[in-house]
Scaffold this motif. Structure first.
Motif, short mmCIF file in Angstrom:
data_model
loop_
_atom_site.label_atom_id
_atom_site.label_comp_id
_atom_site.label_asym_id
_atom_site.label_seq_id
_atom_site.Cartn_x
_atom_site.Cartn_y
_atom_site.Cartn_z
N GLU A 115 0.73 6.05 -7.45
CA GLU A 115 -0.40 6.87 -7.87
C GLU A 115 -0.11 8.36 -7.70
OE1 GLU A 115 -3.58 5.36 -5.51
OE2 GLU A 115 -4.02 3.70 -6.89
N PHE B 105 0.52 3.89 -3.10
CA PHE B 105 0.28 5.31 -2.91
C PHE B 105 1.33 6.14 -3.64
CE2 PHE B 105 1.13 9.29 -0.75
CZ PHE B 105 -0.13 9.86 -0.65
N LYS B 106 2.58 5.73 -3.53
CA LYS B 106 3.65 6.48 -4.19
C LYS B 106 3.49 6.43 -5.70
CE LYS B 106 7.24 6.22 -0.65
NZ LYS B 106 8.62 5.82 -0.35
N THR C 267 0.57 5.52 4.85
CA THR C 267 1.30 5.33 3.59
C THR C 267 2.38 6.37 3.35
OG1 THR C 267 -0.47 6.55 2.47
CG2 THR C 267 -0.61 4.14 2.43
N THR C 268 2.44 7.40 4.19
CA THR C 268 3.48 8.43 4.04
C THR C 268 4.08 8.73 5.41
OG1 THR C 268 2.03 10.34 4.43
CG2 THR C 268 2.15 9.48 2.17
N HIS D 299 0.82 -1.21 0.00
CA HIS D 299 0.00 0.00 0.00
C HIS D 299 0.86 1.26 0.00
CE1 HIS D 299 -3.70 -2.18 0.31
NE2 HIS D 299 -4.39 -1.09 0.57
#
Length: 374
Positions: A66, A63-64, A131-132, A59
């Motif tokens: 996208e 995310f990265k 995710t970050t 995930h």
């Protein structure tokens, strides 16, 4: 963050509630792993950690991708690789809190002890979905934790001491450590807590012990039958172990010393480290009962922590400072067992010790212990 009320909740239901959300979020089937009785509990834990970690890291990469952010190298650190390969690991990371939160936690009694230990699972769940680095920093600060794992803690502490706000320092620590490594240590702890909640065996205990001293504490040879962890009844399923300084070439200890802005005396911005343990009963009419002896790596300090979730008698706990290595840990356990209390708070040899179980009754017990220089 709204925390779940566990007062009337069955521990297994708490676990399955969390797992249901993780299954949906990551598109996995963690419930099937937990309920697979063809696997041993150790095998289930390995598999659970590997599947959770692979899903969480995927995930992060999704995310990265996208967002048009370059993906990290696939050369994960050794710890991540071992978990993905479902190998044995020797690390059960410490958790840390600020002094303000430590002072609150130390005073918990009764239901608050139970709630604190149980809601740790929900805090870690929220962190694991990040995710970050920025999102993980927000979730970490809002969880009332400082960091998970001493390597992450060292980097965050250095940034905080350098003048960054707590949120900024947390993000700096995550970025410096690497998002995937931070997620790895979170998954290690979360998976163990979920397994504890899921297992239906009565007479089990999940405890956390915080070390508000300047001493690195170890339980010598704890994995050996001749070591300083003694189980009178039952089995230690998971036991604390982390790197003393956060550097991967530093020795492993059970609980690292506090990070202090004013070494030798308490400071409002100190960071206090804690280690978790999970003990469960074996078959038969016995509970989970034992004693662990913590020794300083640099001074004569030696502290015994006893816990008991007996099959028929009252739950309880006790602590005491020792003058020397006990010759017979089973005898020490029995002596401390007879003094056990629901709430122990005593100062001895310049050390304040507290140890609390949530209730004298019941078979699913939470415990919080603390050591502080008086």
């Amino acid at each position: 963050m709204q925390l779940m009320d566990h007062k009337n909740a069955n521990p297994k239901d708490v676990c399955l509630d969390i797992v249901s959300r993780l299954d949906q979020h990551w598109n996995v089937d963690l419930a099937a792993i937990l309920s697979n009785e063809a696997m041993s509990e150790t095998e289930r834990l390995k598999r659970l950690r590997a599947v959770m970690l692979e899903a969480a890291l995927s995930h992060v990469d999704l995310f990265k991708s996208e967002a048009g952010v370059p993906l990290d190298s696939k050369d994960y650190d050794n710890l991540t690789n071992k978990i993905l390969a479902e190998d044995d690991i020797e690390l059960e990371p410490n958790v840390s809190v600020t002094r303000k939160n430590f002072d609150i936690i130390r005073g918990y009694e009764g239901q608050k002890v139970y709630d604190y230990v149980f809601t740790l699972s929900k805090r870690l769940e929220a962190m694991s979905k990040s995710t970050t680095p920025g999102q993980l920093a927000v979730e970490t600060v809002s969880s009332s934790l400082f960091t998970v794992g001493t390597a992450w803690g060292k980097l965050t502490w250095n940034a905080w001491r350098g003048g960054e706000t707590l949120l900024q320092a947390t993000r700096t620590g995550i970025t410096s450590l690497g998002m995937k490594t931070a997620i790895t240590v979170i998954i290690i702890v979360l998976a163990a807590v979920l397994l504890y909640l899921f297992l239906q065996n009565p007479k089990k205990i999940l405890g956390v012990i915080y070390n508000d001293t300047d001493d690195m504490l170890e339980v010598k040879n704890w994995a050996s039958k001749s070591g300083n962890l003694h189980m009178e009844h039952g089995e230690m399923k998971n036991f604390m172990s982390d790197y003393a300084t956060g550097d991967l070439d530093s020795p492993k200890v059970q609980i690292r010393s506090r990070n202090s802005f004013s070494p030798g005396s308490p400071d409002p911005d100190d960071v206090i480290w804690g280690g978790l343990y999970f003990a469960d009963r074996n078959f038969g009419l016995r509970g989970s009962e034992g004693v662990m002896v913590f020794s300083s790596t640099t001074s004569p300090l030696m502290i015994a922590h006893q816990f008991a979730v007996p099959y028929v008698n009252d739950n309880g706990t006790y602590m005491q400072v020792l003058d020397n290595q006990p010759a017979d840990l089973s005898r020490l356990f029995r002596e401390m067992y007879d003094k056990r209390q629901t709430r122990f708070d005593q100062t001895s040899s310049g050390l304040r010790m507290t140890s609390t179980v949530n209730d004298a009754r019941g078979g699913v017990v939470a415990a919080i212990g603390t050591f502080s220089k008086a």
